[in-house]
Design a protein around this motif. Structure first.
Motif, short mmCIF file in Angstrom:
data_model
loop_
_atom_site.label_atom_id
_atom_site.label_comp_id
_atom_site.label_asym_id
_atom_site.label_seq_id
_atom_site.Cartn_x
_atom_site.Cartn_y
_atom_site.Cartn_z
N ARG A 220 0.81 -1.23 0.00
CA ARG A 220 0.00 0.00 0.00
C ARG A 220 0.84 1.28 0.00
O ARG A 220 0.37 2.35 0.39
CB ARG A 220 -1.01 0.03 1.16
N ALA A 221 2.09 1.15 -0.41
CA ALA A 221 2.92 2.35 -0.58
C ALA A 221 2.39 3.12 -1.79
O ALA A 221 2.46 4.34 -1.87
CB ALA A 221 4.37 1.95 -0.80
N ILE A 222 1.86 2.36 -2.74
CA ILE A 222 1.23 2.96 -3.93
C ILE A 222 -0.25 2.59 -3.90
O ILE A 222 -0.59 1.42 -3.77
CB ILE A 222 1.90 2.43 -5.22
N PRO A 223 -1.11 3.61 -3.96
CA PRO A 223 -2.55 3.33 -3.84
C PRO A 223 -3.19 2.83 -5.14
O PRO A 223 -2.66 3.09 -6.23
CB PRO A 223 -3.13 4.70 -3.48
N SER A 304 -1.25 17.34 -8.26
CA SER A 304 -1.98 17.64 -7.03
C SER A 304 -2.27 16.38 -6.21
O SER A 304 -2.45 16.46 -5.00
CB SER A 304 -3.29 18.32 -7.38
N PHE A 305 -2.35 15.24 -6.84
CA PHE A 305 -2.71 14.05 -6.05
C PHE A 305 -1.61 12.98 -5.98
O PHE A 305 -1.72 12.04 -5.20
CB PHE A 305 -4.03 13.43 -6.55
N LEU A 306 -0.55 13.12 -6.75
CA LEU A 306 0.47 12.07 -6.78
C LEU A 306 1.22 11.96 -5.45
O LEU A 306 1.58 12.96 -4.85
CB LEU A 306 1.50 12.36 -7.88
N LYS A 307 1.47 10.73 -5.04
CA LYS A 307 2.28 10.52 -3.83
C LYS A 307 3.74 10.34 -4.24
O LYS A 307 4.03 9.95 -5.37
CB LYS A 307 1.80 9.23 -3.13
#
Ligand code: GN1
Ligand code: MG
Length: 376
Positions: A220-223, A304-307
């Motif tokens: 879950r490091a990447i959604p 705006s939304f990238l982790k």
């Protein structure tokens, strides 16, 4: 550039006439043409006379070998296009019918028509005044492609309700794709492995790529997000006059996924000056200036939304998705060309070679690519 090529027409105008009568379209087909677009579905453009004005629609037959649940697929597309349109309206956007696909319902209000042979058809408004291209001709086009898919993902971040259906489960599951290739090599049903020895060797030597994103997602490091999953450059419609991206098309594989699969496929289809099946491998290569514009365009909408975990793998994703599709072409070549429509012998092998050449080119430049992304 994409053009309507009347090369092969499984459905003649009269049959299309019958199908089109099922949809809420007024007028008669004046003429219809095959659209040589995509490797999977059958697509036609049809011109109608409506009160003296010529209006075009897209009629498409869904490939049911590939899309096993066309009803769920159409439910997804209706949900996604309705959501996108509502958001564009709320934002006060102009030109909305050219900025998102519009489905034409059937006479009884469905999003698809099922024939007595259990074929599924759908109809879209033909977006006029746009062009699609098979390869990127300028950095500005790459920017537009990145922005268009970034915006598409951004429009879908808040889609609520039940999880969007997985139209093709594990579509970008790179470990499964690798295993499928291994099986095809072992079976070698068509005795073709001997013709693809260097490609097989290349694929097996790159096994270490296939678990990287899957592992990050499992942790879950990447959604999981709602992604397009088929972000080929020719799925972006650019305004003929301004060159601005208007609309992304081919929504069959919009499903829960990873944004990196989308970005990776953009890298694959925009950064090389060549087509996907270029035979002259000397021409194939990742162009860094194009990559930079692509990444900038993507960031302008998705930033705006990238982790950070997503950002960290952006250059890698280009290599991975190019490798994945290369494996898929190779698997299909070894299995008798049953999945991707081919137009010449060894077509899938040629496509695979082009992909693997591009993987090598990305490999050589991956550090520089990621360095640029890190600064965005
Ligand atoms: C297929 O049909 P088309 O061209 O839109 C494939 C994609 C591949 C692409 C390669 C459902 O897309 O995954 O990337 O070919 N679509 C499906 O060109 O398998
Ligand atoms: Mg597609």
């Amino acid at each position: 550039m994409l053009c309507a090529e009347p090369i092969y027409m499984a459905y003649q105008e009269q049959q299309l006439q019958e199908i089109s009568r099922q949809f809420q379209i007024y007028g008669e087909i004046l003429h219809a043409e095959t659209f040589k677009i995509g490797h999977i579905n059958e697509t036609y453009s049809a011109t109608y006379d409506q009160g003296g004005t010529r209006v075009r629609y897209i009629h498409q037959k869904i490939n049911k070998q590939v899309f096993k649940n066309p009803v769920a697929l159409m439910k997804n597309i209706l949900r996604v296009t309705t959501h996108v349109r509502a958001k564009l309206e709320a934002q006060g956007s102009h030109d909305i019918t050219r900025r998102s696909l519009v489905l034409i319902p059937t006479r009884d209000g469905q999003s698809y028509y099922r024939t007595c042979d259990a074929d599924y058809w759908r109809t879209f408004v033909f977006v006029e005044g746009v062009q699609t291209f098979e390869s990127v001709e300028s950095p500005a086009q790459a920017f537009q492609a990145g922005r268009a898919f970034g915006e598409f993902q951004n429009l879908l971040v808040d889609i609520s309700g039940e999880r969007i259906d997985e139209t093709i489960p594990n579509f970008h599951h790179t470990r499964n794709r690798f295993n499928a290739l291994q099986q095809a090599i072992q079976k070698d049903h068509f005795n073709r492995a001997k013709d693809a020895a260097p490609e097989i060797k290349f694929a097996l030597a790159h096994e270490h790529l296939v678990d990287v994103i899957l592992a990050a997602m499992a942790k879950r490091a990447i959604p999981e997000r709602i992604t397009h999953n088929d972000t080929k450059f020719n799925n972006v419609m650019l305004d003929t006059l301004t060159g601005e991206a208007k609309c992304v098309v081919d929504l069959d594989t919009v499903m829960p996924g990873c944004v990196l699969y989308d970005f990776g496929d953009m890298v694959r289809t925009t950064t090389s000056p060549t087509l996907e099946d270029e035979k002259d491998l000397n021409k194939v290569g990742m162009r860094l200036p194009i990559f930079k514009k692509l990444a900038e365009g993507y960031f302008s909408a998705a930033g705006s939304f990238l982790k950070s975990a997503e950002k960290d793998l952006m250059a890698f994703s280009g290599k991975l998705i190019t490798f994945e599709i290369g494996m898929r072409f190779l698997t299909d070549f070894l299995s008798g060309d049953t999945y991707f429509r081919i137009h010449r012998p060894d077509h899938n092998l040629d496509r695979c070679r082009t992909q693997f050449k591009l993987v090598e080119s990305i490999e050589r430049q991956e550090k520089a690519m990621q360095k640029f992304v890190d600064k965005l």
